[in-house]
Design a protein around this motif. Structure first.
Motif, mmCIF file in Angstrom:
data_model
loop_
_atom_site.group_PDB
_atom_site.id
_atom_site.type_symbol
_atom_site.label_atom_id
_atom_site.label_comp_id
_atom_site.label_asym_id
_atom_site.label_seq_id
_atom_site.Cartn_x
_atom_site.Cartn_y
_atom_site.Cartn_z
ATOM 1 N N ARG A 85 11.857 14.507 -29.468
ATOM 2 C CA ARG A 85 12.837 13.760 -28.682
ATOM 3 C C ARG A 85 12.719 14.162 -27.219
ATOM 4 O O ARG A 85 12.776 15.355 -26.895
ATOM 5 C CB ARG A 85 14.262 14.023 -29.179
ATOM 6 C CG ARG A 85 15.349 13.316 -28.353
ATOM 7 C CD ARG A 85 16.741 13.571 -28.901
ATOM 8 N NE ARG A 85 16.895 13.041 -30.233
ATOM 9 C CZ ARG A 85 17.176 11.770 -30.513
ATOM 10 N NH1 ARG A 85 17.307 10.891 -29.533
ATOM 11 N NH2 ARG A 85 17.305 11.372 -31.762
ATOM 12 N N LEU A 86 12.540 13.207 -26.337
ATOM 13 C CA LEU A 86 12.500 13.464 -24.901
ATOM 14 C C LEU A 86 13.921 13.388 -24.347
ATOM 15 O O LEU A 86 14.656 12.433 -24.606
ATOM 16 C CB LEU A 86 11.600 12.458 -24.203
ATOM 17 C CG LEU A 86 10.147 12.435 -24.674
ATOM 18 C CD1 LEU A 86 9.353 11.372 -23.916
ATOM 19 C CD2 LEU A 86 9.487 13.800 -24.523
ATOM 20 N N THR A 87 14.278 14.419 -23.578
ATOM 21 C CA THR A 87 15.632 14.515 -23.039
ATOM 22 C C THR A 87 15.562 14.879 -21.556
ATOM 23 O O THR A 87 14.500 14.914 -20.956
ATOM 24 C CB THR A 87 16.446 15.576 -23.800
ATOM 25 O OG1 THR A 87 15.897 16.882 -23.531
ATOM 26 C CG2 THR A 87 16.434 15.331 -25.291
ATOM 27 N N GLY A 88 16.718 15.196 -20.977
ATOM 28 C CA GLY A 88 16.819 15.608 -19.595
ATOM 29 C C GLY A 88 17.824 16.724 -19.468
ATOM 30 O O GLY A 88 17.956 17.543 -20.375
ATOM 31 N N GLY A 89 18.670 16.650 -18.416
ATOM 32 C CA GLY A 89 18.863 15.581 -17.466
ATOM 33 C C GLY A 89 18.736 14.170 -18.011
ATOM 34 O O GLY A 89 18.913 13.913 -19.168
ATOM 35 N N GLU A 90 18.388 13.274 -17.113
ATOM 36 C CA GLU A 90 18.132 11.885 -17.476
ATOM 37 C C GLU A 90 16.624 11.676 -17.486
ATOM 38 O O GLU A 90 15.988 11.633 -16.432
ATOM 39 C CB GLU A 90 18.817 10.929 -16.495
ATOM 40 C CG GLU A 90 18.415 9.479 -16.628
ATOM 41 C CD GLU A 90 18.449 8.984 -18.061
ATOM 42 O OE1 GLU A 90 17.455 8.356 -18.485
ATOM 43 O OE2 GLU A 90 19.453 9.219 -18.771
ATOM 44 N N PRO A 91 16.011 11.577 -18.675
ATOM 45 C CA PRO A 91 14.545 11.565 -18.757
ATOM 46 C C PRO A 91 13.891 10.394 -18.038
ATOM 47 O O PRO A 91 12.744 10.511 -17.588
ATOM 48 C CB PRO A 91 14.280 11.512 -20.271
ATOM 49 C CG PRO A 91 15.546 11.019 -20.874
ATOM 50 C CD PRO A 91 16.637 11.536 -20.004
ATOM 51 N N LEU A 139 6.868 8.414 -16.773
ATOM 52 C CA LEU A 139 7.177 8.921 -18.108
ATOM 53 C C LEU A 139 6.423 8.158 -19.190
ATOM 54 O O LEU A 139 6.077 8.731 -20.230
ATOM 55 C CB LEU A 139 8.690 8.838 -18.360
ATOM 56 C CG LEU A 139 9.171 9.426 -19.683
ATOM 57 C CD1 LEU A 139 8.975 10.937 -19.694
ATOM 58 C CD2 LEU A 139 10.640 9.083 -19.937
ATOM 59 N N GLU A 140 6.154 6.888 -18.950
ATOM 60 C CA GLU A 140 5.433 6.098 -19.944
ATOM 61 C C GLU A 140 4.060 6.708 -20.270
ATOM 62 O O GLU A 140 3.602 6.636 -21.414
ATOM 63 C CB GLU A 140 5.254 4.650 -19.452
ATOM 64 C CG GLU A 140 6.552 3.867 -19.323
ATOM 65 C CD GLU A 140 7.271 4.105 -18.013
ATOM 66 O OE1 GLU A 140 8.308 3.448 -17.785
ATOM 67 O OE2 GLU A 140 6.798 4.938 -17.192
ATOM 68 N N ALA A 148 4.514 1.745 -24.572
ATOM 69 C CA ALA A 148 3.841 3.036 -24.461
ATOM 70 C C ALA A 148 3.803 3.786 -25.786
ATOM 71 O O ALA A 148 3.025 4.736 -25.933
ATOM 72 C CB ALA A 148 4.536 3.893 -23.403
ATOM 73 N N GLY A 149 4.645 3.385 -26.751
ATOM 74 C CA GLY A 149 4.625 4.036 -28.053
ATOM 75 C C GLY A 149 5.922 4.691 -28.469
ATOM 76 O O GLY A 149 5.971 5.341 -29.528
#
Length: 385
Positions: free
Chosen positions: A102-108, A114-115, A153-154
């Motif tokens: 899972r990609l997170t942040g902050g606001e990712p 990011l793609e 991007a997947g």
């Protein structure tokens, strides 16, 4: 809206804050076998990667404006893991048994390009050749314009944070005057792009937004044909900046009874081990809701999640006070001064997880009530939720 109780903090990156531990590289380098377990028998299956410590919201329960103001010093670009470093660590964690990233942040979605990172991660496979479950958590502010590109991007799925349907309440909570309508447009775009099933997370803070529970339930059960699952999260004592108090926690059981009084519910069995949300569905078949109850119903017993900060520190618990410095292994930590090999990093990660015994939420219940000031837990905005 209740008055905020903001307390001063010491920045996690300052010299007086707990410093990340330099991982030990064992003499023998056992190859990963995908069966890594900690001291409590919990396997490693879920890796959450923070790609930025920045966010364009200033929610009081996460990044209050009084602390994260215009003078706040975010991490310099040189401190962040680059995409190649993230990919390299992700490959190592997948070899150890991770199935979900899972990609997170902050606001990712604030992380540039990011793609490209998503494309790189989407190409990874588990040892048996299975594609990863690749997901992302966002506040939804940039989702309308990026949803199609993320899917291309997947990316498999998104989770969107939204704390109320009433525009005035939501603008106060995000504290940057961002409108509900734009988040809803992002959710619509994610549905259209096929980034589902989509989850919408609402943090419930008593005295602030509990009046939004039923309107949120009504909106998401009446729209989207079950493609969006609403989840209610208890206000948690994460970090040290949100002035957390137990009397501002609305227990999930109370939220569930409130919704059931309007839209009858029935319990659903967990979908998979380590699932954080207790699942309920509407008896009339119009979707389901979830309840994440870290304060009142700890789920530490089968927690299979690790968290990687944007500067490469590994944390074994959302409430951790200290991380493990994987960035140094990538760049300079070998005694010879060279970067460590993949085999050395994998062995170090194995030792870290095998020594894990974190279960903060279970222990909290037996300790005196916290006001959010005990210890120096890492900020949620630094490692994601």
């Amino acid at each position: 809206m209740s008055e905020r109780n903001i307390i001063a903090i010491v920045d996690q990156r300052s010299a007086t804050a707990p410093q990340p531990a330099l991982p030990r590289i064992p003499a023998l380098l056992p190859p990963p076998d995908g069966l890594l377990s900690d001291r409590l028998g919990r396997t490693l299956r879920d890796l959450r990667i923070s790609v930025t410590d920045r966010c364009n919201f200033r929610c009081s329960y996460c990044m209050p404006k009084e602390i994260f103001d215009k003078n706040h010093q975010f991490l310099p670009q040189s401190s962040l893991l680059n995409f190649e470093e993230i990919l390299r660590l992700a490959q190592i964690f997948v070899a150890h048994g991770v199935h979900k990233i899972r990609l997170t942040g902050g606001e990712p979605l604030l992380r540039k390009h990011l793609e490209r990172l998503i494309e790189m991660l989407a190409a990874l496979r588990t040892p048996d050749g299975t594609a990863l479950d690749l997901t992302l958590t966002t506040n939804g502010s940039l989702l309308a314009r990026k949803a199609a590109a993320l899917k291309a991007a997947g990316l498999n799925r998104v989770t969107v944070s939204l704390d109320g349907m009433d525009d005035a309440v939501f603008r106060r909570m995000n504290d940057v005057d961002f409108p509900v309508a734009d988040v809803l447009a992002g959710i619509d775009a994610a549905v259209a792009a096929g980034l589902g099933p989509i989850k919408v997370n609402m943090v419930v803070k008593r005295g602030t937004n509990e009046q939004e529970i039923v309107p949120m339930a009504r909106h998401f059960r009446d729209h989207y044909g079950g493609q969006v699952v609403l989840r209610f999260i208890e206000y948690m004592d994460v970090g040290a900046t949100n002035g957390w108090r137990m009397d501002e926690v609305m227990p999930s059981a109370e939220v569930q009874r409130l919704i059931d009084g309007h839209f009858p519910l029935e319990a659903v069995d967990p979908g998979q081990p380590g699932e954080t949300a207790e699942r309920w569905r509407y008896r009339d078949g119009r979707g389901e809701v979830g309840f994440i109850s870290s304060v009142t119903q700890a789920f530490c017993g089968d927690c299979n999640r690790a968290r990687l900060s944007t500067e490469g520190q590994l944390y074994l618990c959302l409430f951790a006070q200290q991380g493990h410095d994987l960035r140094s292994l990538l760049r300079t930590a070998h005694p010879s001064g060279r970067p460590c090999s993949d085999a050395e990093i994998a062995a170090a990660v194995g030792l870290i997880w095998q020594g894990r015994d974190d279960r903060y939420s279970q222990l909290r219940a037996s300790q005196p009530e916290s006001t959010g000031t005990s210890g120096r837990r890492i900020e949620m905005s630094y490692i994601g939720g």
